[in-house]
Design a protein around this motif. Structure first.
Motif, PDB file in Angstrom:
ATOM      1  N   GLU B  73       0.827  -1.211   0.000  1.00  0.00           N
ATOM      2  CA  GLU B  73       0.000   0.000   0.000  1.00  0.00           C
ATOM      3  C   GLU B  73       0.860   1.259   0.000  1.00  0.00           C
ATOM      4  O   GLU B  73       0.488   2.249  -0.631  1.00  0.00           O
ATOM      5  CB  GLU B  73      -0.964  -0.019   1.190  1.00  0.00           C
ATOM      6  CG  GLU B  73      -2.058  -1.052   0.984  1.00  0.00           C
ATOM      7  CD  GLU B  73      -3.212  -0.937   1.969  1.00  0.00           C
ATOM      8  OE1 GLU B  73      -3.114  -0.129   2.904  1.00  0.00           O
ATOM      9  OE2 GLU B  73      -4.193  -1.666   1.778  1.00  0.00           O
ATOM     10  N   PHE B  89      -5.048  14.782  -0.507  1.00  0.00           N
ATOM     11  CA  PHE B  89      -4.944  14.496   0.924  1.00  0.00           C
ATOM     12  C   PHE B  89      -3.892  15.396   1.573  1.00  0.00           C
ATOM     13  O   PHE B  89      -4.133  16.013   2.614  1.00  0.00           O
ATOM     14  CB  PHE B  89      -4.600  13.014   1.126  1.00  0.00           C
ATOM     15  CG  PHE B  89      -4.425  12.632   2.571  1.00  0.00           C
ATOM     16  CD1 PHE B  89      -5.499  12.675   3.439  1.00  0.00           C
ATOM     17  CD2 PHE B  89      -3.198  12.233   3.056  1.00  0.00           C
ATOM     18  CE1 PHE B  89      -5.355  12.329   4.770  1.00  0.00           C
ATOM     19  CE2 PHE B  89      -3.039  11.883   4.382  1.00  0.00           C
ATOM     20  CZ  PHE B  89      -4.122  11.940   5.242  1.00  0.00           C
ATOM     21  N   VAL B  93      -4.377  18.172   4.471  1.00  0.00           N
ATOM     22  CA  VAL B  93      -3.665  18.116   5.751  1.00  0.00           C
ATOM     23  C   VAL B  93      -2.974  19.457   6.011  1.00  0.00           C
ATOM     24  O   VAL B  93      -3.018  20.001   7.116  1.00  0.00           O
ATOM     25  CB  VAL B  93      -2.638  16.966   5.745  1.00  0.00           C
ATOM     26  CG1 VAL B  93      -1.733  17.066   6.956  1.00  0.00           C
ATOM     27  CG2 VAL B  93      -3.343  15.624   5.736  1.00  0.00           C
ATOM     28  N   VAL B  96      -5.661  22.003   7.010  1.00  0.00           N
ATOM     29  CA  VAL B  96      -6.263  21.798   8.324  1.00  0.00           C
ATOM     30  C   VAL B  96      -5.255  22.066   9.437  1.00  0.00           C
ATOM     31  O   VAL B  96      -5.593  22.630  10.474  1.00  0.00           O
ATOM     32  CB  VAL B  96      -6.826  20.364   8.421  1.00  0.00           C
ATOM     33  CG1 VAL B  96      -7.245  20.048   9.837  1.00  0.00           C
ATOM     34  CG2 VAL B  96      -8.005  20.218   7.483  1.00  0.00           C
ATOM     35  N   THR B  97      -4.000  21.678   9.192  1.00  0.00           N
ATOM     36  CA  THR B  97      -2.997  21.879  10.242  1.00  0.00           C
ATOM     37  C   THR B  97      -2.413  23.283  10.213  1.00  0.00           C
ATOM     38  O   THR B  97      -1.532  23.604  10.996  1.00  0.00           O
ATOM     39  CB  THR B  97      -1.856  20.864  10.090  1.00  0.00           C
ATOM     40  OG1 THR B  97      -1.389  20.917   8.744  1.00  0.00           O
ATOM     41  CG2 THR B  97      -2.324  19.464  10.430  1.00  0.00           C
ATOM     42  N   GLU B 112     -13.049  21.705   9.271  1.00  0.00           N
ATOM     43  CA  GLU B 112     -12.798  20.749   8.194  1.00  0.00           C
ATOM     44  C   GLU B 112     -11.937  19.589   8.699  1.00  0.00           C
ATOM     45  O   GLU B 112     -11.052  19.759   9.539  1.00  0.00           O
ATOM     46  CB  GLU B 112     -12.063  21.455   7.053  1.00  0.00           C
ATOM     47  CG  GLU B 112     -11.983  20.581   5.810  1.00  0.00           C
ATOM     48  CD  GLU B 112     -11.138  21.213   4.726  1.00  0.00           C
ATOM     49  OE1 GLU B 112     -10.605  22.302   4.939  1.00  0.00           O
ATOM     50  OE2 GLU B 112     -11.010  20.573   3.666  1.00  0.00           O
ATOM     51  N   ASP B 113     -12.250  18.372   8.196  1.00  0.00           N
ATOM     52  CA  ASP B 113     -11.349  17.239   8.463  1.00  0.00           C
ATOM     53  C   ASP B 113     -10.979  16.571   7.141  1.00  0.00           C
ATOM     54  O   ASP B 113     -11.582  16.848   6.113  1.00  0.00           O
ATOM     55  CB  ASP B 113     -11.973  16.225   9.433  1.00  0.00           C
ATOM     56  CG  ASP B 113     -13.245  15.617   8.891  1.00  0.00           C
ATOM     57  OD1 ASP B 113     -13.279  15.313   7.692  1.00  0.00           O
ATOM     58  OD2 ASP B 113     -14.195  15.428   9.675  1.00  0.00           O
ATOM     59  N   CYS B 114      -9.969  15.741   7.185  1.00  0.00           N
ATOM     60  CA  CYS B 114      -9.449  15.131   5.958  1.00  0.00           C
ATOM     61  C   CYS B 114      -9.902  13.684   5.814  1.00  0.00           C
ATOM     62  O   CYS B 114      -9.247  12.887   5.146  1.00  0.00           O
ATOM     63  CB  CYS B 114      -7.929  15.205   5.941  1.00  0.00           C
ATOM     64  SG  CYS B 114      -7.341  16.878   5.943  1.00  0.00           S
ATOM     65  N   VAL B 115     -11.022  13.323   6.466  1.00  0.00           N
ATOM     66  CA  VAL B 115     -11.472  11.934   6.433  1.00  0.00           C
ATOM     67  C   VAL B 115     -11.792  11.498   5.009  1.00  0.00           C
ATOM     68  O   VAL B 115     -11.381  10.428   4.554  1.00  0.00           O
ATOM     69  CB  VAL B 115     -12.695  11.744   7.352  1.00  0.00           C
ATOM     70  CG1 VAL B 115     -13.268  10.369   7.186  1.00  0.00           C
ATOM     71  CG2 VAL B 115     -12.293  11.970   8.795  1.00  0.00           C
ATOM     72  N   GLU B 116     -12.511  12.366   4.284  1.00  0.00           N
ATOM     73  CA  GLU B 116     -12.924  11.978   2.933  1.00  0.00           C
ATOM     74  C   GLU B 116     -11.718  11.800   2.016  1.00  0.00           C
ATOM     75  O   GLU B 116     -11.632  10.830   1.265  1.00  0.00           O
ATOM     76  CB  GLU B 116     -13.862  13.045   2.378  1.00  0.00           C
ATOM     77  CG  GLU B 116     -14.826  12.508   1.356  1.00  0.00           C
ATOM     78  CD  GLU B 116     -15.884  13.529   1.006  1.00  0.00           C
ATOM     79  OE1 GLU B 116     -16.242  13.584  -0.168  1.00  0.00           O
ATOM     80  OE2 GLU B 116     -16.340  14.270   1.896  1.00  0.00           O
ATOM     81  N   PHE B 118      -8.757  11.121   2.982  1.00  0.00           N
ATOM     82  CA  PHE B 118      -8.068   9.911   3.448  1.00  0.00           C
ATOM     83  C   PHE B 118      -8.732   8.655   2.879  1.00  0.00           C
ATOM     84  O   PHE B 118      -8.054   7.717   2.458  1.00  0.00           O
ATOM     85  CB  PHE B 118      -8.112   9.865   4.985  1.00  0.00           C
ATOM     86  CG  PHE B 118      -7.495   8.639   5.567  1.00  0.00           C
ATOM     87  CD1 PHE B 118      -6.123   8.547   5.703  1.00  0.00           C
ATOM     88  CD2 PHE B 118      -8.284   7.575   5.963  1.00  0.00           C
ATOM     89  CE1 PHE B 118      -5.547   7.409   6.229  1.00  0.00           C
ATOM     90  CE2 PHE B 118      -7.711   6.431   6.491  1.00  0.00           C
ATOM     91  CZ  PHE B 118      -6.347   6.344   6.624  1.00  0.00           C
ATOM     92  N   PHE B 119     -10.077   8.661   2.832  1.00  0.00           N
ATOM     93  CA  PHE B 119     -10.813   7.526   2.269  1.00  0.00           C
ATOM     94  C   PHE B 119     -10.399   7.283   0.823  1.00  0.00           C
ATOM     95  O   PHE B 119     -10.144   6.155   0.411  1.00  0.00           O
ATOM     96  CB  PHE B 119     -12.322   7.801   2.308  1.00  0.00           C
ATOM     97  CG  PHE B 119     -12.963   7.483   3.625  1.00  0.00           C
ATOM     98  CD1 PHE B 119     -12.191   7.282   4.757  1.00  0.00           C
ATOM     99  CD2 PHE B 119     -14.338   7.386   3.735  1.00  0.00           C
ATOM    100  CE1 PHE B 119     -12.773   6.999   5.976  1.00  0.00           C
ATOM    101  CE2 PHE B 119     -14.930   7.089   4.955  1.00  0.00           C
ATOM    102  CZ  PHE B 119     -14.148   6.901   6.074  1.00  0.00           C
ATOM    103  N   ALA B 122      -6.894   5.866   0.712  1.00  0.00           N
ATOM    104  CA  ALA B 122      -6.841   4.489   1.225  1.00  0.00           C
ATOM    105  C   ALA B 122      -7.514   3.530   0.246  1.00  0.00           C
ATOM    106  O   ALA B 122      -7.026   2.421   0.008  1.00  0.00           O
ATOM    107  CB  ALA B 122      -7.530   4.414   2.584  1.00  0.00           C
ATOM    108  N   HIS B 123      -8.627   3.972  -0.353  1.00  0.00           N
ATOM    109  CA  HIS B 123      -9.323   3.113  -1.324  1.00  0.00           C
ATOM    110  C   HIS B 123      -8.429   2.847  -2.523  1.00  0.00           C
ATOM    111  O   HIS B 123      -8.291   1.707  -2.967  1.00  0.00           O
ATOM    112  CB  HIS B 123     -10.612   3.802  -1.764  1.00  0.00           C
ATOM    113  CG  HIS B 123     -11.362   3.052  -2.802  1.00  0.00           C
ATOM    114  ND1 HIS B 123     -12.100   1.932  -2.509  1.00  0.00           N
ATOM    115  CD2 HIS B 123     -11.464   3.216  -4.141  1.00  0.00           C
ATOM    116  CE1 HIS B 123     -12.630   1.464  -3.621  1.00  0.00           C
ATOM    117  NE2 HIS B 123     -12.260   2.221  -4.630  1.00  0.00           N
ATOM    118  N   SER B 126      -5.496   0.469  -1.474  1.00  0.00           N
ATOM    119  CA  SER B 126      -5.843  -0.932  -1.199  1.00  0.00           C
ATOM    120  C   SER B 126      -6.329  -1.617  -2.472  1.00  0.00           C
ATOM    121  O   SER B 126      -6.086  -2.802  -2.686  1.00  0.00           O
ATOM    122  CB  SER B 126      -6.884  -1.015  -0.092  1.00  0.00           C
ATOM    123  OG  SER B 126      -8.095  -0.471  -0.520  1.00  0.00           O
TER     124      SER B 126
END
Lengths: 322, 138
Positions: B73, B89, B93, B96-97, B112-116, B118-119, B122-123, B126
């Motif tokens: 990965e 991503f 980051v 946001v930081t 704001e967050d970086c979840v989306e 990150f998804f 990661a998708h 993987s």
């Protein structure tokens, strides 16, 4: 907006209708007055208006319905697991029983301290992961309630093949109390009980990132896992490299352990899978044989009809006398 | 079920090839252990003959198992296919930081967050690593 886009279309329909009526009239009577109505300019206008109406209505439809709506944010939905090429999911393949044996080892050494496997008795493991003698020894390591004795007291006895795998907690409440309020689910049917099945469980076990992405809010006592809906999961990462030592010498990397335990859990959820696939191929073999027989029988029964030749012999015309 | 069982019993009785007995499990792990030991020994010999200098480093590496999923990965995240999601991503980051580094927080999206992002990364990773991983695992 809707009215505005409808108006030109109504006008356009009117224009088209007038044009159509007039052209038919001209074709029928070829009168001089209709030539004026069907000038190239008016025909072009009609075509342009019709096209505008078509494009406009499509744009309006896309504006209204074109965007998919989601009730949940992606984080609430959770990351959908990647599809892995599981060998045992293929039509002609069975479980790898060496993997099942390794997976049971992982379950027993790692998962079983929190998760029960309450629908699996020791006897089910015989011939699947272990031999009878090995399973008997494993069963005897646990104590179960025996029948009431003469005084009516229930004593403990060592486990037998017919006993079920022991639960780590007395009941769900005890499990919650020991796990910060979160109930570790029973794993007997977990592969069937979760969207994504094997892929989901594998991704969940191996998908813990080193740190949560920037800005993500992780509640106290929870851990960030992208595959868990809501991304906050009470279970911390449990599988680390070389956590177990496989007796067949397979390198125990995190993903190897996760793959083995997921295959084992798939067996726990579908112990009949190997037999079911065998049955399926029996059905296909038998029905294709019956189909072949029916085709041959049909040829036999229809042979006299298919080979029949109809001959028409016209009557010989008599010579006529006029 | 009964019909099929009796049918397959008949077939099994008539044919010599259909009865397959499982091997005694006790014997197989020992055999496979011996095999893996042989294979490991073979590898070491080859390594020795090739490069003797790196011997110590390799022994150190062998002690610690590397998770093939993480390895593939990481490679996939650096690949060209995942470059856009990685870029998004990292940009997120950084945004946001920014507050931590004393820069002004964006007024439009203060939480704001970086979840989306990150998804997506990661998708992509993987997805790219899945076939390689399955080829590497047993």
């Amino acid at each position: 907006m809707l009215a505005r886009s409808c108006l030109p279309s109504a006008r356009a329909v009117g224009v088209v209708r007038n044009g159509a009526v007039k052209t038919t009239k001209r074709a029928a009577s070829s009168s001089s007055s209709s030539t004026e109505a069907s000038t190239p300019f008016r025909l072009n206008m009609a075509a342009a208006a019709a096209t505008t109406a078509a494009v406009g209505s499509m744009a309006w439809y896309y504006y209204l319905y074109g965007h998919e709506l989601h009730a949940m944010t992606p984080a609430e939905e959770g990351l959908h697991p990647t599809q892995y090429p599981w060998v045992h999911r293929q039509f002609t393949k069975t479980f790898d029983h060496q993997a099942l044996r390794r997976g049971f080892q992982v379950y027993q050494e790692v998962c079983s301290s929190c998760h029960s496997l309450s629908r699996i008795p020791y006897r089910a493991l015989v011939g699947v992961t272990h031999t009878v003698d090995e399973v008997k020894v494993m069963a005897e390591e646990n104590e179960y309630d025996s029948e009431p004795n003469d005084q009516g007291d229930i004593e403990k006895r060592p486990g037998k093949l017919s006993d079920y795998l022991p639960n780590p907690y007395k009941n769900d409440e005890a499990a919650r109390a020991a796990n910060n309020g979160a109930l570790p689910p029973d794993l007997s049917l977990i592969v069937k009980a979760r969207h994504g099945g094997c892929d989901y469980v594998f991704s969940l076990l191996t998908g813990y990132p080193d740190e949560a992405p920037a800005g993500a809010v992780v509640q106290e006592g929870l851990n960030f896992n992208p595959y868990f809906p809501g991304t906050g999961i009470a279970m911390a990462r449990v599988l680390f490299n070389d956590l177990v030592e496989y007796e067949d010498g397979t390198p125990a990397s995190t993903s190897q352990m996760a793959k083995d335990v997921v295959e084992f859990l798939n067996w726990a959820a579908e112990p009949e899978m190997d037999q079911r696939k065998k049955m399926g191929w029996k059905v296909i073999a038998l029905t294709s044989a019956l189909w072949a027989v029916s085709v041959w029988v049909k040829r036999y029964k229809w042979a006299h009809l298919k080979n029949r030749k109809l001959v028409y012999t016209p009557p010989v015309p008599r010579a006529r006398h006029h | 079920m009964g019909f099929f069982d009796s049918w397959s019993d008949l077939v099994a009785a008539a044919s010599p090839w259909s009865a397959v007995e499982a091997e005694a499990v006790g014997s197989t792990p020992a055999a496979s252990e011996a095999e893996t030991k042989d294979a490991a020994a073979g590898d070491e010999n080859e390594d020795e003959s090739k490069e003797e200098q790196e011997e110590e480093e390799e022994e150190e590496e062998e002690e610690e198992t590397v998770d093939p999923k993480e390895k593939f990965e990481e490679e996939c995240k650096e690949s060209k296919a995942c470059a856009p999601s990685k870029h998004h991503f990292e940009e997120c980051v950084e945004r946001v930081t920014a507050a931590d580094e004393g820069k002004p927080v964006s007024k439009k999206h203060p939480n704001e967050d970086c979840v989306e992002e990150f998804f997506h990364l990661a998708h992509c990773a993987s997805q790219c690593a899945a076939p390689k991983l399955w080829a590497a695992l047993k």
